[in-house]
Design a protein around this motif. Sequence first.
Motif, PDB file in Angstrom:
ATOM      1  N   UNK A  23     -23.226  17.014  31.907  1.00  0.00           N
ATOM      2  CA  UNK A  23     -23.604  18.245  31.228  1.00  0.00           C
ATOM      3  C   UNK A  23     -23.457  18.125  29.722  1.00  0.00           C
ATOM      4  N   UNK A  24     -22.865  17.042  29.269  1.00  0.00           N
ATOM      5  CA  UNK A  24     -22.651  16.942  27.828  1.00  0.00           C
ATOM      6  C   UNK A  24     -23.058  15.589  27.277  1.00  0.00           C
ATOM      7  N   UNK A  25     -23.588  15.606  26.074  1.00  0.00           N
ATOM      8  CA  UNK A  25     -23.915  14.362  25.390  1.00  0.00           C
ATOM      9  C   UNK A  25     -22.805  14.068  24.391  1.00  0.00           C
ATOM     10  N   UNK A  26     -22.370  12.813  24.382  1.00  0.00           N
ATOM     11  CA  UNK A  26     -21.319  12.377  23.462  1.00  0.00           C
ATOM     12  C   UNK A  26     -21.925  11.440  22.435  1.00  0.00           C
ATOM     13  N   UNK A  27     -21.461  11.579  21.185  1.00  0.00           N
ATOM     14  CA  UNK A  27     -21.996  10.756  20.104  1.00  0.00           C
ATOM     15  C   UNK A  27     -20.924   9.807  19.578  1.00  0.00           C
ATOM     16  N   UNK A  28     -21.312   8.557  19.379  1.00  0.00           N
ATOM     17  CA  UNK A  28     -20.335   7.600  18.876  1.00  0.00           C
ATOM     18  C   UNK A  28     -20.988   6.384  18.252  1.00  0.00           C
ATOM     19  N   UNK A  29     -20.131   5.438  17.876  1.00  0.00           N
ATOM     20  CA  UNK A  29     -20.573   4.230  17.181  1.00  0.00           C
ATOM     21  C   UNK A  29     -19.936   3.034  17.880  1.00  0.00           C
ATOM     22  N   UNK A  30     -20.767   2.129  18.387  1.00  0.00           N
ATOM     23  CA  UNK A  30     -20.248   0.978  19.134  1.00  0.00           C
ATOM     24  C   UNK A  30     -20.423  -0.319  18.351  1.00  0.00           C
ATOM     25  N   UNK A  31     -20.411  -0.208  17.033  1.00  0.00           N
ATOM     26  CA  UNK A  31     -20.615  -1.437  16.245  1.00  0.00           C
ATOM     27  C   UNK A  31     -20.087  -1.210  14.831  1.00  0.00           C
ATOM     28  N   UNK A  32     -18.906  -1.756  14.563  1.00  0.00           N
ATOM     29  CA  UNK A  32     -18.267  -1.535  13.262  1.00  0.00           C
ATOM     30  C   UNK A  32     -17.310  -2.689  12.971  1.00  0.00           C
ATOM     31  N   UNK A  74     -18.659  14.132  10.416  1.00  0.00           N
ATOM     32  CA  UNK A  74     -18.290  14.883  11.618  1.00  0.00           C
ATOM     33  C   UNK A  74     -17.594  13.882  12.538  1.00  0.00           C
ATOM     34  N   UNK A  75     -16.432  14.229  13.085  1.00  0.00           N
ATOM     35  CA  UNK A  75     -15.715  13.268  13.921  1.00  0.00           C
ATOM     36  C   UNK A  75     -16.585  12.779  15.085  1.00  0.00           C
ATOM     37  N   UNK A  76     -16.372  11.525  15.477  1.00  0.00           N
ATOM     38  CA  UNK A  76     -17.132  10.954  16.590  1.00  0.00           C
ATOM     39  C   UNK A  76     -16.395  11.212  17.899  1.00  0.00           C
ATOM     40  N   UNK A  77     -17.129  11.071  19.013  1.00  0.00           N
ATOM     41  CA  UNK A  77     -16.515  11.217  20.331  1.00  0.00           C
ATOM     42  C   UNK A  77     -15.986   9.885  20.857  1.00  0.00           C
ATOM     43  N   UNK A  78     -16.603   8.793  20.405  1.00  0.00           N
ATOM     44  CA  UNK A  78     -16.126   7.482  20.875  1.00  0.00           C
ATOM     45  C   UNK A  78     -16.454   6.428  19.829  1.00  0.00           C
ATOM     46  N   UNK A  79     -15.736   5.329  19.862  1.00  0.00           N
ATOM     47  CA  UNK A  79     -16.022   4.249  18.924  1.00  0.00           C
ATOM     48  C   UNK A  79     -15.462   2.927  19.412  1.00  0.00           C
ATOM     49  N   UNK A 377     -29.306   3.879   6.595  1.00  0.00           N
ATOM     50  CA  UNK A 377     -28.040   4.605   6.606  1.00  0.00           C
ATOM     51  C   UNK A 377     -27.241   4.422   7.897  1.00  0.00           C
ATOM     52  N   UNK A 378     -27.830   3.798   8.924  1.00  0.00           N
ATOM     53  CA  UNK A 378     -27.076   3.558  10.149  1.00  0.00           C
ATOM     54  C   UNK A 378     -27.307   4.634  11.187  1.00  0.00           C
ATOM     55  N   UNK A 379     -27.179   4.275  12.463  1.00  0.00           N
ATOM     56  CA  UNK A 379     -27.494   5.181  13.559  1.00  0.00           C
ATOM     57  C   UNK A 379     -26.297   5.534  14.414  1.00  0.00           C
ATOM     58  N   UNK A 380     -26.577   6.255  15.479  1.00  0.00           N
ATOM     59  CA  UNK A 380     -25.540   6.690  16.418  1.00  0.00           C
ATOM     60  C   UNK A 380     -25.980   6.403  17.852  1.00  0.00           C
TER      61      UNK A 380
END
Lengths: 599, 273
Positions: A23-32, A74-79, A377-380
């Motif tokens: 039911x929810x979409x989470x936004x994060x960055x898997x490359x840093x 804005x804080x991320x949900x996962x990284x 600028x980079x993606x999510x």
Amino acid sequence: MTRYVLIVLYVLMPTASVQAAPTQVYFGDLHLHTRYSNDAFAFFGTSRTPDDAYRYARGGSITTNDGRTIKVFAPLDFMAVTEHMRYPGALWHVAQPDSPYHDSDIGKMITSADPRARFGAFLEVLKPARATHETPIEGLDVPERSESTWQLLVKAADDHYKPGRFTTFAAYEWTAEVQRLPNRPVGNMHRVVIFEDTVDLPYPFSSIDSTHPERLWDYLEFHRARGVDAIAIPHNTNISDGLMFAPQDSWGKPITEHYAARRTWNEPLVEVTQQKGTSETHPVLSPNDNFAGFELRRALFGSQEEGRLVGSYVRDAYKRGLEFEAWGFFNPFQFGLIGATDYHRALTGPGENRVSHDPEPAAARAIRPGSSMGGSAGGLTAIWATGNNRNALFDAMRRRETYATTGPRISVRLFAGWNYDEEILTRKNWIQEAYDHGVTMGSSLTRDRQTGSDAAPVLLITAVMDPNSGSLDRIQVIKGTIENGRSVERIYNVALSAGRQVRAEGAVNPVGNSVNPETGTWDNSIGAATLSVRWQDPDFDLEHPAFYYARVLEIPTPRWQVYDAIAVGKAIPEGVPATIQERAFTSPIWYEVERPRHP
Amino acid sequence: MKEPLYHFLFAGLLVFLVFWLSTDSQNDIVISQAEVQRMSTMWESQWRRPPSKDELQRIIDLRIREEVLAREAITRGLIENDSVVRRRLAQKIENFESDVASMAEPSDETLIPYFESNLDRYEIPAVVMFRHHYFSSDRRGAAALADAEREISTLIAIPTDQRELMGDTFHEGHDFEASLPRLARVFGDDFALALEDSITTASIGTVVGPIPSPYGAHIVELQHYVPKHLPALTSIRDQVLTDWRLSQVENTKDRFYTSIRDKYRVTVAGPSD
């Protein structure tokens, strides 16, 4: 053996999709990257740690070298922090005064004031990994240091893992560079490796161990067999010189069904957009796509030369995958999409307006079309999951229920089914219905024998704007299929803002441009806050495989150089676009023709 | 005793005796069972299996070799003026001191001042509970705000327990209990700021708005509000303790240095004439 693998895949896929509907979409960055990536330290002097990186991504504040206190937009949900594992931490370590190698050759190079000497130190890191098998210079190959750096990365991930609120992964980058032909610049074969959990982790398999992706899969499969699951996610396919989606394996042998099954299982996703460009497609490959020339990076790494286009872009790969499917009943290029930053300064937070939250002050960032380390600028990564924890997110990545955005948090749904009725989108519980009677992004659809009709599948697509970014211009469906034995692509404008209609010849009036480059502002009222559509393919052909993915475009908003230029009181350079149409790319849904029974 | 052989043997015996007598424990190299175990564990952590007999022997031989060479280097005074060894020793004693600090169990008298001077780190964000009536700009265009303004008086006239949802369906639902940062993600930064402002001026149970957002206009029924507040130290003591210990490590290094600095008389030569 091949058939055995396929059977296992078929058995596993449906079990993944009968879970509760996300039911929810989470936004994060898997490359840093942080200071333990040798390029990050050599080129940018990055001194921040994985611990800093996770704290910042969760919303903690950081004081920059020039004394500003910055917070993520804005804080991320996962990284996941993903260091290069060629001698991780080596250059940072030898630059420290208490390193036993501080006075060695490599220590002198990396601490030099001359950037060429520091670049030289980085070249020493590359040498042994580039098939030449040179002996590393003294001070690089220190196994205890590599081991303890890895332990430190895993510990940082565990320290910041707050199930339900913030998810971290043990991860790293497998950074292989390969020449397609002698005398060619290298092509990036880079992959990010994400472990599902941190129990019983092996030491990473790096590009020093092998530059063949198949060897990386051996490693992944070996550890999966003992219960430690991980996936590899290719990125910067745009600068792979055509190698990432080549029709041969890495030894030059034609791809087999076995190869396809291994690739699909080990690499369910591809990172399609990040600071070093967007790899969706190229104007030469997609001449009829008005939005194809988006944030391209043309030059191969360390070169001015453009790579081979075929084999470098994901839409082209999807099409080639269909050709394999049509001729050989296997598809080596069946993967979902994610986005990421690939920032090398330890602080995530994509977004064009970096003035307030970039560790580097705007004045120090060169205002130029693109640097050697990236011009976008980079993606999510967006993941539809049943919860914000490692298992739920990893499962969703495995079933490819993911999409990429170029930074904004656009919320996108995509479903396909045979029996969705006309009114489904007006009902409150339509999402549950859509899951129950069809498939979502990342999955395959086969013909429903019971209906017996030749009708096209019905697609349901909804998009909600990021309330802190631009409103929406349109939803497009990108379709690929086989016609006359060749793969073709078609683009359909299926939902448009501001009451616009598709004209008879398929053309659409542009949404307009409300950006004021002097102030960095725009007017959201020219676009839509939400778009939704129930759409049926007018050109559907039951006899040929196809893929459908959604591309959601925002209205034009200022590109990052505009914000920087305002901050430093200068004009943006000639030839640099002042606006960008941010967008989201979903993982496709594949239509698969029923396979003939093998004798 | 004129036979050279005897002279030779006697001298040899003498040399042997002198060495035998002068050999004390300083020249013994003892690799204890614990040390072997430690080396074995180190090896295992790297290779993910225990070393074989040969491999273990090789590690031990290397260790002995290192020890012999290191002791010989010390005997010959090579340790003097070696910057790497000096830095390593300095680092070692500092780390030893700070390790002690990182295990300290401070009393509340120590923790409370630390907690109080770092309050912003432990603050729990404000949470708002509300229902909103949504007027979609996609459906109503520029009239969304005017429609909401017209409906607000209708809504207020209805008793709280008899109100039904007015306006349009919102994609994230109508009832919220969330922190302001979370609401900024759902409704946009400007909406969250406006909501925060209206809370300070309106009281709970009242209807506020319409508040605009990128999606249109929202009439908000404020139901409950928990302002940002500090948790009691007891409920987050572990977290504060960890942070305090980290902060102590640097302090300890400096304090330790200050405490021993005066034992040394330091002379820095001026520029030579």
